[in-house]
Design a protein around this motif. Structure first.
Motif, short mmCIF file in Angstrom:
data_model
loop_
_atom_site.label_atom_id
_atom_site.label_comp_id
_atom_site.label_asym_id
_atom_site.label_seq_id
_atom_site.Cartn_x
_atom_site.Cartn_y
_atom_site.Cartn_z
N LEU A 4 0.86 -1.18 0.00
CA LEU A 4 0.00 0.00 0.00
C LEU A 4 0.90 1.23 0.00
N GLY A 5 0.64 2.14 -0.92
CA GLY A 5 1.32 3.41 -0.92
C GLY A 5 0.43 4.49 -0.33
N ILE A 6 1.02 5.41 0.39
CA ILE A 6 0.30 6.57 0.92
C ILE A 6 1.03 7.80 0.41
N GLU A 7 0.37 8.59 -0.43
CA GLU A 7 1.03 9.70 -1.13
C GLU A 7 0.05 10.88 -1.24
N PRO A 8 0.40 12.04 -0.68
CA PRO A 8 -0.53 13.17 -0.68
C PRO A 8 -0.66 13.91 -2.00
N ALA A 9 0.34 13.81 -2.88
CA ALA A 9 0.29 14.54 -4.15
C ALA A 9 -0.52 13.74 -5.16
N GLU A 10 -1.68 14.24 -5.50
CA GLU A 10 -2.60 13.48 -6.35
C GLU A 10 -2.00 13.20 -7.72
N ASN A 11 -1.31 14.19 -8.30
CA ASN A 11 -0.75 13.98 -9.64
C ASN A 11 0.33 12.90 -9.64
N VAL A 12 1.12 12.84 -8.56
CA VAL A 12 2.17 11.84 -8.45
C VAL A 12 1.58 10.47 -8.12
N ALA A 13 0.60 10.45 -7.21
CA ALA A 13 -0.06 9.19 -6.83
C ALA A 13 -0.73 8.53 -8.02
N GLN A 14 -1.28 9.33 -8.92
CA GLN A 14 -1.95 8.79 -10.09
C GLN A 14 -0.99 7.99 -10.96
N ALA A 15 0.25 8.45 -11.04
CA ALA A 15 1.27 7.72 -11.80
C ALA A 15 1.51 6.34 -11.20
N ALA A 16 1.46 6.24 -9.87
CA ALA A 16 1.63 4.95 -9.21
C ALA A 16 0.42 4.05 -9.44
N ILE A 17 -0.76 4.62 -9.34
CA ILE A 17 -1.99 3.85 -9.54
C ILE A 17 -2.02 3.26 -10.94
N GLU A 18 -1.54 4.02 -11.91
CA GLU A 18 -1.52 3.53 -13.29
C GLU A 18 -0.55 2.37 -13.47
N LYS A 19 0.39 2.21 -12.53
CA LYS A 19 1.32 1.07 -12.56
C LYS A 19 0.76 -0.13 -11.80
N GLY A 20 -0.46 -0.01 -11.27
CA GLY A 20 -1.07 -1.10 -10.54
C GLY A 20 -0.72 -1.14 -9.07
N ILE A 21 -0.22 -0.01 -8.53
CA ILE A 21 0.18 0.06 -7.13
C ILE A 21 -0.93 0.71 -6.32
N PRO A 22 -1.56 -0.03 -5.40
CA PRO A 22 -2.63 0.56 -4.57
C PRO A 22 -2.09 1.76 -3.80
N THR A 23 -2.75 2.90 -3.93
CA THR A 23 -2.24 4.13 -3.32
C THR A 23 -3.37 4.95 -2.72
N LEU A 24 -3.20 5.35 -1.47
CA LEU A 24 -4.12 6.29 -0.84
C LEU A 24 -3.60 7.70 -1.05
N VAL A 25 -4.45 8.59 -1.54
CA VAL A 25 -4.06 9.98 -1.72
C VAL A 25 -4.39 10.70 -0.42
N GLU A 26 -3.45 10.61 0.53
CA GLU A 26 -3.65 11.14 1.87
C GLU A 26 -2.32 11.60 2.45
N PHE A 27 -2.39 12.51 3.43
CA PHE A 27 -1.24 12.79 4.28
C PHE A 27 -1.24 11.77 5.41
N PHE A 28 -0.08 11.17 5.67
CA PHE A 28 -0.02 10.20 6.75
C PHE A 28 -0.02 10.91 8.09
N SER A 29 -0.76 10.34 9.03
CA SER A 29 -0.87 10.91 10.37
C SER A 29 -1.26 9.79 11.34
N LYS A 30 -1.26 10.11 12.61
CA LYS A 30 -1.68 9.13 13.60
C LYS A 30 -3.14 8.76 13.40
#
Length: 423
Positions: A138-164
């Motif tokens: 699972l990837g957690i990435e806040p930048a939507e434009n960058v996360a979309q590149a990962a999703i297109e590679k088949g990598i599950p990604t949450l477009v979020e800022f990580f926090s407690k």
């Protein structure tokens, strides 16, 4: 006298600032780089005649925990929601990620039965190596434009800022991790307690978290002031990071000193009650930083003097080259380069343009200096006399890729840790 001058200056400018970890008042200046725009806020041609926002770029050091840090002038949402940095455009960084995955998979028995989470996963450059091994990720990435590149590679990604809070939500979904990877993100989070607390919450009882970040000791020793910019809220020593993780109930049981980004650390963290044994490297690095004076404020005060001298040396070199009638181009529209150029006042009267492999930057202009960014092929076509390497941490890779400039007598300028010319 140096200590007194710095203290008087900061009391006028930041008397209400408090440490983001321990909340102690910040009254001591590490380095003042003047006013600077956000380093990744590249401009379109239509924006060049509009007002541009500049913020103070003054790094402070906490006299209690020795965390070096900037004030937050712009929210993380504003900085990172649409981000210009894609990790996959550096060959050496891709190879670094591949080697890391091979190492950690073998050392901690990561398999198809494991769960790996990467914080600030960017375009999936690292997680794709686990994906090829059929490891759940699972990837957690806040930048939507960058996360979309990962999703297109088949990598599950949450477009979020990580926090407690996000970690608690994932934990309730039974998605706690055997391995948490966080490379070059710890410095980017203003709420460092929520971030580290979230790692503890998300990690399984015997899980391991590895984090990489530029080492403050190298920043000081190698004059790496250009790694200071508003997207980096903290500048991290092992002493400070160990204190933060200890506060949150975690133990750093191993640490590697690695060459990336001008000299970085990779720490290995676990729950305090886990079975991972502390390695000799932890005590060795702790002692090394004590010997270097990172527990003494005087060490931090002297850095400003070294930075000012480097600025004068660089300007003297560039002006001499221009007075000889030579042309200079830059390589790499890097965030660190924007700090360097803005602090030194280098604009298009000295550097004609900068080239970059990232097509998302080509056609834009550097923030503050308004130097145009062009495609890398421009160097071969235009034949500048000098190519100044702004991402100096990749200088070997860049010199190798651009060795053809020697065909017309071209030379490379390396600005950090001291100005030197490579034929």
């Amino acid at each position: 006298m140096v200590e007194s001058n710095n203290k008087n200056r900061v009391e006028r400018k930041a008397h209400t600032t408090h440490c983001r970890f321990c909340n102690e008042p910040l009254t001591d200046v590490f380095v003042d780089l003047g006013m600077s725009p956000l380093s990744n806020s590249y401009l379109k041609a239509s924006e060049l005649d509009q007002a541009e926002r500049f913020f103070p770029l003054m790094a402070m050091v906490c006299s209690s925990c020795y965390l070096v840090q900037l004030k937050v002038y712009e929210s993380p949402e504003e900085i990172f929601s649409d981000y210009a940095y894609f990790s996959s455009y550096s060959d050496s960084w891709l190879e670094h990620a591949r080697r890391y995955v091979e190492m950690v998979t073998h050392r901690f028995n990561i398999s198809e039965n494991s769960f790996v989470v990467e914080l600030a996963s960017n375009d999936g450059y690292l997680l794709k190596n686990f994906l090829s091994k059929n490891v759940p990720i699972l990837g957690i990435e806040p930048a939507e434009n960058v996360a979309q590149a990962a999703i297109e590679k088949g990598i599950p990604t949450l477009v979020e800022f990580f926090s407690k809070e996000l970690a608690e939500e994932l934990a309730t979904q039974n998605r706690r991790a055997d391995l948490i990877v966080a490379n070059n993100v710890l410095a980017h989070v203003p709420d460092i307690n929520s971030f580290v607390g979230g790692i503890k919450t998300l990690l399984k009882p015997e899980g391991v978290a590895t984090l990489e970040f530029p080492h403050l000791l190298n920043l000081i020793r190698e004059n790496e002031f250009d790694t200071i910019y508003h997207e980096h809220f903290s500048y991290l020593s092992f002493l400070a990071v160990r204190t933060i993780f200890d506060y949150h109930g975690m133990n750093i049981f191993d640490v590697d000193e690695i060459p990336t980004h001008g000299g970085s650390l990779r720490i290995y963290a676990c729950h305090k009650n886990s079975s991972h044994e502390q390695q000799p490297s932890v005590t060795a690095l702790h002692d090394k930083e004590i010997s270097a004076g990172l527990d003494q404020l005087s060490t931090y005060y002297h850095f400003s003097q070294d930075v000012q001298q480097l600025k004068r040396d660089l300007l003297e070199t560039l002006i001499r080259i221009k007075n000889e009638g030579k042309r200079i181009a830059g390589y790499g529209a890097a965030a660190k380069g924007n700090t360097l150029l803005n602090y030194c006042g280098v604009r298009t009267d000295i550097i004609d343009y900068v080239v970059d492999r990232n097509p998302n930057k080509a056609g834009k202009f550097l923030p503050g200096t308004h130097i145009p960014v062009k495609e890398v092929g421009t160097v071969r076509e235009d034949k500048p006399d000098y190519l100044m390497i702004l991402p100096w941490n990749l200088k070997e890779e860049i010199i190798d890729q651009n060795s053809f400039i020697r065909d017309w007598g071209g030379k490379f300028i390396i600005p950090i840790p001291h100005v030197h010319i490579v034929d």
